[in-house]
Design an enzyme around this catalytic site. Structure first.
Site, PDB file in Angstrom:
ATOM      1  N   GLY A  42       0.785  -1.229   0.000  1.00  0.00           N
ATOM      2  CA  GLY A  42       0.000   0.000   0.000  1.00  0.00           C
ATOM      3  C   GLY A  42       0.814   1.275   0.000  1.00  0.00           C
ATOM      4  CD  GLU A  43       6.122   1.445   2.236  1.00  0.00           C
ATOM      5  OE1 GLU A  43       6.967   1.646   1.333  1.00  0.00           O
ATOM      6  OE2 GLU A  43       6.420   1.015   3.367  1.00  0.00           O
ATOM      7  NE  ARG A 100     -15.365  19.460   4.802  1.00  0.00           N
ATOM      8  CZ  ARG A 100     -16.071  18.405   4.426  1.00  0.00           C
ATOM      9  NH1 ARG A 100     -17.378  18.379   4.664  1.00  0.00           N
ATOM     10  NH2 ARG A 100     -15.489  17.376   3.847  1.00  0.00           N
ATOM     11  CG  HIS A 134     -14.353  25.369   4.778  1.00  0.00           C
ATOM     12  ND1 HIS A 134     -15.602  25.212   4.213  1.00  0.00           N
ATOM     13  CD2 HIS A 134     -14.541  25.403   6.116  1.00  0.00           C
ATOM     14  CE1 HIS A 134     -16.513  25.155   5.171  1.00  0.00           C
ATOM     15  NE2 HIS A 134     -15.899  25.274   6.331  1.00  0.00           N
ATOM     16  CE  LYS A 198     -25.376  25.185   7.978  1.00  0.00           C
ATOM     17  NZ  LYS A 198     -24.837  24.350   6.906  1.00  0.00           N
TER      18      LYS A 198
END
Length: 317
Positions: A42-43, A100, A134, A198
């Site tokens: 996975g590297e 975020r 963001h 909201k």
């Protein structure tokens, strides 16, 4: 556009190769030769297949899903190019993941956006080119120059073409924090704005409380920087219809569209969702309600100006 003179090279990771190819095509140069894959464990494995010594190099990589893999690809590509003696490296990040997480919302929270900014800098990037962070203050997380492009002009241009009667529109901010963005779009269209008040009890869950402004009999256009699970815009669309809006549309720069987003959009009262293609729209997400607008032109223009060492401030507006 064709570029001649100094050596310039455009490389791409795996996150959004289609956009990278379109940007390179606009610039009139081929994508650089690079292999970006994985070892069996996975590297991330990167091999730069051409000489970059002294070159002005741009690495195009949106840090979208799978976020962590794409960030590591970007970091390792930058490291490989730095060690190959590239003259200057610009990280072109149409969508900046972790944006975020830009502050401590509660005790013991990380500020992951700052961490990612540090990693990109330490990896060896000399500057960053991105779009619609963001919050704009994330530019200050970097200790290198950041060029911050805006999506509003592209969205405004599409809306002007899409609607024959602009006067029937109202731009809606989905929350108080997005008022500045909504106002910029409303000013370009010369239409009024409304604001949705909201409350968000927890992440990815929102509760509509009130609508500030007149939407009755108008076509409402909700604008946000990114659309993730789509709960906000779907709830907002219902509230706007209940408040008398004739039709509801939504637009945003980054179509994250995770989890139940597509199903929610399909079943919502939204007539159309307009997105910029900073994030690839995979086949299962290509539904009739979603329109994708290319950012290749503006990124190609910005890259050319950075390469030529001329101002790009006009592109910010």
């Amino acid at each position: 556009m064709n570029i001649h003179g100094k050596d310039i090279k455009i490389f791409s990771g795996n996150s959004h190769r289609e956009l990278a190819e379109k940007i390179a095509e606009k610039l009139g140069i081929p994508l650089g030769i690079a292999t970006v894959g994985k070892f069996s464990d996975g590297e991330i494995q990167v091999n730069i297949g051409e000489v970059v010594r002294g070159s002005d190099v741009f690495v195009i990589q949106s840090t979208c899903n799978p976020v962590n893999d794409n960030i590591m690809e970007l970091l390792i590509m930058i490291d490989a190019l730095k060690r190959a003696s590239a003259g200057r490296i610009t990280a072109v990040i149409p969508y900046f993941g972790y944006a975020r997480q830009d502050r401590k919302a509660k005790a013991r929270d990380p500020i992951s956006a700052k961490l990612v900014a540090n990693l990109i800098t330490v990896a060896g990037a000399d500057r960053v080119l991105t779009m619609d962070l963001h919050v704009p203050q994330i530019q200050g997380f970097f200790d290198i120059p950041v060029d911050h492009l805006l999506g509003v002009p592209l969205l405004a241009a599409y809306i002007k073409e899409r609607f024959s009667n602009i006067d029937e529109l109202v731009v809606v901010s989905p929350d108080v924090g997005g008022v500045t963005r909504a106002r910029k779009l409303a000013e370009r269209l010369d239409v009024p704005i409304a604001i949705i008040d909201k409350r968000r009890p927890k992440a990815n869950v929102c509760e509509i409380l009130n609508i500030i402004g007149d939407v009755k009999g108008r076509k409402a256009i909700i604008i946000d920087d990114l659309i993730d699970t789509a709960g906000t815009i779907v709830n907002a669309a219902s509230a706007l219809i209940d408040a008398g809006a004739e039709e509801v549309y939504a637009c945003g720069t980054h179509g994250v569209l995770s989890g139940p987003a597509i199903e929610r959009i399909k079943n919502s009262l939204l007539k159309q969702l307009i997105l910029l293609n900073t994030i690839p729209l995979t086949e299962e997400k290509r539904i009739d309600k979603i329109v994708s607008i290319s950012v290749a032109d503006i990124f190609a223009e910005a890259i050319e100006r950075i390469y030529e060492d001329i101002s790009i401030s006009s592109l910010f507006t």
